[in-house]
Design a protein around this motif. Sequence first.
Motif, mmCIF file in Angstrom:
data_model
loop_
_atom_site.group_PDB
_atom_site.id
_atom_site.type_symbol
_atom_site.label_atom_id
_atom_site.label_comp_id
_atom_site.label_asym_id
_atom_site.label_seq_id
_atom_site.Cartn_x
_atom_site.Cartn_y
_atom_site.Cartn_z
ATOM 1 N N SER A 192 -1.783 -3.241 6.786
ATOM 2 C CA SER A 192 -2.985 -2.433 6.781
ATOM 3 C C SER A 192 -3.590 -2.526 5.388
ATOM 4 O O SER A 192 -3.057 -3.217 4.509
ATOM 5 C CB SER A 192 -2.680 -0.992 7.175
ATOM 6 O OG SER A 192 -3.878 -0.277 7.428
ATOM 7 N N ILE A 193 -4.691 -1.830 5.173
ATOM 8 C CA ILE A 193 -5.386 -1.858 3.888
ATOM 9 C C ILE A 193 -5.674 -0.431 3.460
ATOM 10 O O ILE A 193 -6.300 0.337 4.207
ATOM 11 C CB ILE A 193 -6.695 -2.676 3.978
ATOM 12 C CG1 ILE A 193 -6.385 -4.158 4.209
ATOM 13 C CG2 ILE A 193 -7.541 -2.492 2.720
ATOM 14 C CD1 ILE A 193 -7.603 -5.012 4.488
ATOM 15 N N ILE A 194 -5.189 -0.061 2.281
ATOM 16 C CA ILE A 194 -5.494 1.252 1.714
ATOM 17 C C ILE A 194 -6.955 1.251 1.260
ATOM 18 O O ILE A 194 -7.401 0.339 0.552
ATOM 19 C CB ILE A 194 -4.561 1.557 0.530
ATOM 20 C CG1 ILE A 194 -3.124 1.764 1.017
ATOM 21 C CG2 ILE A 194 -5.050 2.777 -0.244
ATOM 22 C CD1 ILE A 194 -2.926 2.998 1.877
ATOM 23 N N ALA A 195 -7.689 2.286 1.653
ATOM 24 C CA ALA A 195 -9.118 2.332 1.335
ATOM 25 C C ALA A 195 -9.370 2.475 -0.159
ATOM 26 O O ALA A 195 -10.334 1.906 -0.690
ATOM 27 C CB ALA A 195 -9.785 3.470 2.096
ATOM 28 N N ASP A 239 -3.705 -5.398 -4.461
ATOM 29 C CA ASP A 239 -3.161 -4.043 -4.580
ATOM 30 C C ASP A 239 -3.387 -3.192 -3.332
ATOM 31 O O ASP A 239 -2.691 -2.198 -3.133
ATOM 32 C CB ASP A 239 -3.777 -3.326 -5.778
ATOM 33 C CG ASP A 239 -3.369 -3.940 -7.107
ATOM 34 O OD1 ASP A 239 -2.307 -4.584 -7.161
ATOM 35 O OD2 ASP A 239 -4.120 -3.788 -8.094
ATOM 36 N N PHE A 240 -4.368 -3.546 -2.512
ATOM 37 C CA PHE A 240 -4.735 -2.693 -1.388
ATOM 38 C C PHE A 240 -4.028 -3.058 -0.085
ATOM 39 O O PHE A 240 -4.077 -2.290 0.878
ATOM 40 C CB PHE A 240 -6.261 -2.754 -1.173
ATOM 41 C CG PHE A 240 -7.055 -2.310 -2.364
ATOM 42 C CD1 PHE A 240 -7.286 -0.965 -2.598
ATOM 43 C CD2 PHE A 240 -7.562 -3.231 -3.270
ATOM 44 C CE1 PHE A 240 -8.015 -0.542 -3.704
ATOM 45 C CE2 PHE A 240 -8.292 -2.825 -4.378
ATOM 46 C CZ PHE A 240 -8.523 -1.477 -4.594
ATOM 47 N N VAL A 241 -3.397 -4.212 -0.031
ATOM 48 C CA VAL A 241 -2.743 -4.681 1.196
ATOM 49 C C VAL A 241 -1.347 -4.080 1.271
ATOM 50 O O VAL A 241 -0.531 -4.272 0.368
ATOM 51 C CB VAL A 241 -2.677 -6.216 1.235
ATOM 52 C CG1 VAL A 241 -2.083 -6.697 2.570
ATOM 53 C CG2 VAL A 241 -4.068 -6.819 1.023
ATOM 54 N N PRO A 248 -6.597 6.929 -6.099
ATOM 55 C CA PRO A 248 -5.314 7.418 -5.582
ATOM 56 C C PRO A 248 -5.387 8.230 -4.306
ATOM 57 O O PRO A 248 -4.352 8.641 -3.791
ATOM 58 C CB PRO A 248 -4.849 8.338 -6.727
ATOM 59 C CG PRO A 248 -6.116 8.928 -7.243
ATOM 60 C CD PRO A 248 -7.146 7.831 -7.144
ATOM 61 N N TRP A 249 -6.578 8.497 -3.736
ATOM 62 C CA TRP A 249 -6.688 9.568 -2.743
ATOM 63 C C TRP A 249 -6.614 9.112 -1.294
ATOM 64 O O TRP A 249 -6.241 9.885 -0.419
ATOM 65 C CB TRP A 249 -8.007 10.328 -2.945
ATOM 66 C CG TRP A 249 -8.120 10.938 -4.296
ATOM 67 C CD1 TRP A 249 -7.201 11.747 -4.903
ATOM 68 C CD2 TRP A 249 -9.181 10.777 -5.240
ATOM 69 N NE1 TRP A 249 -7.623 12.108 -6.157
ATOM 70 C CE2 TRP A 249 -8.853 11.527 -6.394
ATOM 71 C CE3 TRP A 249 -10.388 10.090 -5.224
ATOM 72 C CZ2 TRP A 249 -9.669 11.603 -7.500
ATOM 73 C CZ3 TRP A 249 -11.213 10.161 -6.329
ATOM 74 C CH2 TRP A 249 -10.849 10.912 -7.452
ATOM 75 N N PHE A 250 -6.995 7.892 -0.976
ATOM 76 C CA PHE A 250 -7.219 7.518 0.414
ATOM 77 C C PHE A 250 -5.991 6.900 1.074
ATOM 78 O O PHE A 250 -5.169 6.247 0.414
ATOM 79 C CB PHE A 250 -8.383 6.525 0.512
ATOM 80 C CG PHE A 250 -9.712 7.112 0.127
ATOM 81 C CD1 PHE A 250 -10.400 7.942 0.989
ATOM 82 C CD2 PHE A 250 -10.278 6.835 -1.110
ATOM 83 C CE1 PHE A 250 -11.622 8.486 0.640
ATOM 84 C CE2 PHE A 250 -11.501 7.364 -1.483
ATOM 85 C CZ PHE A 250 -12.177 8.196 -0.595
ATOM 86 N N SER A 251 -5.912 7.054 2.400
ATOM 87 C CA SER A 251 -4.929 6.322 3.194
ATOM 88 C C SER A 251 -5.625 5.082 3.761
ATOM 89 O O SER A 251 -6.633 4.622 3.214
ATOM 90 C CB SER A 251 -4.361 7.217 4.304
ATOM 91 O OG SER A 251 -5.389 7.598 5.205
ATOM 92 N N ASP A 252 -5.094 4.524 4.848
ATOM 93 C CA ASP A 252 -5.745 3.367 5.457
ATOM 94 C C ASP A 252 -6.730 3.841 6.531
ATOM 95 O O ASP A 252 -6.350 4.447 7.517
ATOM 96 C CB ASP A 252 -4.729 2.368 6.020
ATOM 97 C CG ASP A 252 -3.554 3.011 6.740
ATOM 98 O OD1 ASP A 252 -3.340 4.230 6.579
ATOM 99 O OD2 ASP A 252 -2.835 2.297 7.455
ATOM 100 N N TRP A 253 -7.992 3.550 6.279
ATOM 101 C CA TRP A 253 -9.094 3.946 7.152
ATOM 102 C C TRP A 253 -9.552 2.735 7.966
ATOM 103 O O TRP A 253 -9.629 1.609 7.445
ATOM 104 C CB TRP A 253 -10.271 4.465 6.327
ATOM 105 C CG TRP A 253 -10.031 5.809 5.693
ATOM 106 C CD1 TRP A 253 -8.992 6.178 4.887
ATOM 107 C CD2 TRP A 253 -10.872 6.961 5.818
ATOM 108 N NE1 TRP A 253 -9.126 7.479 4.499
ATOM 109 C CE2 TRP A 253 -10.264 7.991 5.046
ATOM 110 C CE3 TRP A 253 -12.052 7.226 6.491
ATOM 111 C CZ2 TRP A 253 -10.822 9.269 4.945
ATOM 112 C CZ3 TRP A 253 -12.612 8.492 6.372
ATOM 113 C CH2 TRP A 253 -11.999 9.495 5.617
#
Length: 660
Positions: free
Chosen positions: A290-293, A276-278, A296-301
């Motif tokens: 990229s990878i979502i951190a 789900d994060f890729v 529901p709140w984070f972008s890719d860090w």
Amino acid sequence: AMLVTPLAPPVRRWSMLTAIDEHLHVPVGGQCSCDLGVRLTPFCFATSDTPLKPSVYLHAFTHESGRCVWDYAIPTQVGIIRVRKTLTLGQRADACRIEYEIESGVHSPEPGHPVTLTLRPLLAMRDFHELNHPGTLSADSIRVESFQEPAVEGLRATREGVDRSLAIRGIHLSATPAPDVWHDLRYDHETQRGQSDREDLFCPGTFSCVIEPLTTTIVSLEVSLGDRATFDWEGDLSTRRSRVRSSIDHALSGAGNPADASVREHIAQLAAAGDDFVVDRAVEGIESRSIIAGYPWFSDWGRDTMISLPGLLLTTGRFEEARLCLRTFASACRDGLIPNRFDDFDGPAHYNTVDAPLWFVHACDRWAHATGKALDPELIDACDDIIDSYTRGTINKIGLDGHDALIRAGDAKTQLTWMDALRDGVAFTPRHGKPIEINALWVNALRARARMGSISESRTEQLHHMADHAQRSMLTLMGDGPHGGLIDCITPVSGVRSFSWQRSDECRPNKVFACSLPHLNLPGHVLQGSLGAIDRTLRTPVGLRTLSSDHPSYVPHYRGDMTDRDRAYHNGTVWPWLLGAYCEGIMRHAGFDEASRSRAKGLLVGLASQMQVDSIGSLFEIYDAEPDDHGTHAPPGCPAQAWSIAETLRVLVMSSKGQD
């Protein structure tokens, strides 16, 4: 929300479809003529003090990658109605499908009074960080148009300022435009977080159908951004399942195909959750990853991506996607730093970090180790730029101290490590100077770069010399901490005519990385002291505390407004991802013997089991430092966090195979 779409993938995320009001009307008949009206999804309104509770008719919920299923059973005087609601998210489609399979056990409703299902989509159509505050929406705020396609009746909603319209297609449903606003919905979780908690939602109209007696009826809503008319839902789901199955198989193979059914099950669940994060991210117009951190709140860090990459992509055999992730951040390297995070609104990247670049070097090393292949020249160049920039000094006051070969960074007003809570100019965990994990990562990076190839013999010797010097300094300056093992940080103290370094006295978990990173070889007594201190004061069943309870700054519960929560964030609050490094540390210290592997496996299986309790199908970002009256550590943060999944998976596989 049921559909959140990135307008500039993977950022500029907009919450489009918040919920659907599903109303079943069952005419019971008889002398009392008491019809039954059932709403499958409960709502809270500001006018009510009653907390939100699940529907009494909901008896099962299941989750797999890209799909959720709710099962309802509704008893009536004239028979049972069973409803299966399935939400499916389309990959790269900005679309979702909500299917309702209704099995009617109702025998004979009164003639002319059938069982009916009425669906009312509730739209937000706003940035995912914002709310439609009460009074900001009216029935004409969003333009609604009807449309028809073969076997489809639909409504199209368009809001000014949103790039594309939202199409809602009813399959085997009758659509009726009836613009309306649902006022003053209350979000209990936001209330608990001290945030704005009331919102108005827009309803474009209704979708309805008749449910015939003693039959099974299947209807669906397909909601998409833009004018996409068709989508291969089953083909898309098959592709996703195939990818997830491959990830699971690779992870199980890497674990030596363990015989323990519980271990196999948890590895499979973690590998599936990681998918789900890729996400896609375009780099100079070319598709990358990229990878979502966290949701529901984070972008890719940058930090989160590099820590998560080995577990999410290397443990699961997704080597090409891992390479693309590395290239995504290498292409954004500036002044020897990769981004701390990409902007939520597609603006310039943010570079307020000291550890993300060092985690990048580590991730490059782990990619080469896992694949047995040489790194791309661009990745080698980025690693060299990072090491050279740290050596000569770069932005954020990051640089090498030539006296001890350690890295120093920041000042009292900056937060550059992962313990980064900062609000209104207040740094709640000041760790400027020489933090332990930064210098463990520095030593690890120097030795990792020496192994990567494309390097001269003299440069290799120089890197090893710097690493050895830095490691000796760590042991001399940061050893013999008051709680045992290494201390957390050395902070600069300036006087009128003097300057000195002050050793921290608090016990934090960051020393765990000096015990777990592969290219450090600290003495056994240092490892034992550090791991022992963590075990005695910081370890919980759901992760490691960020501060021991004997410190005055310790906060037992993550509560209150955002200032209170930021204060608690790294001052006691438990982080699950740290348990992976702790378990790796105890195995490395014991030479991966059977006892250490068994202990690590037990701890990680215990953490993974929370996927069935808290955030179904994923792991939370954080937990309270102290348990509640029921002995449970409450999970108050982000409900799905990449590194919580990644590190649990990576080290659980490591504990099963018994080697690095």
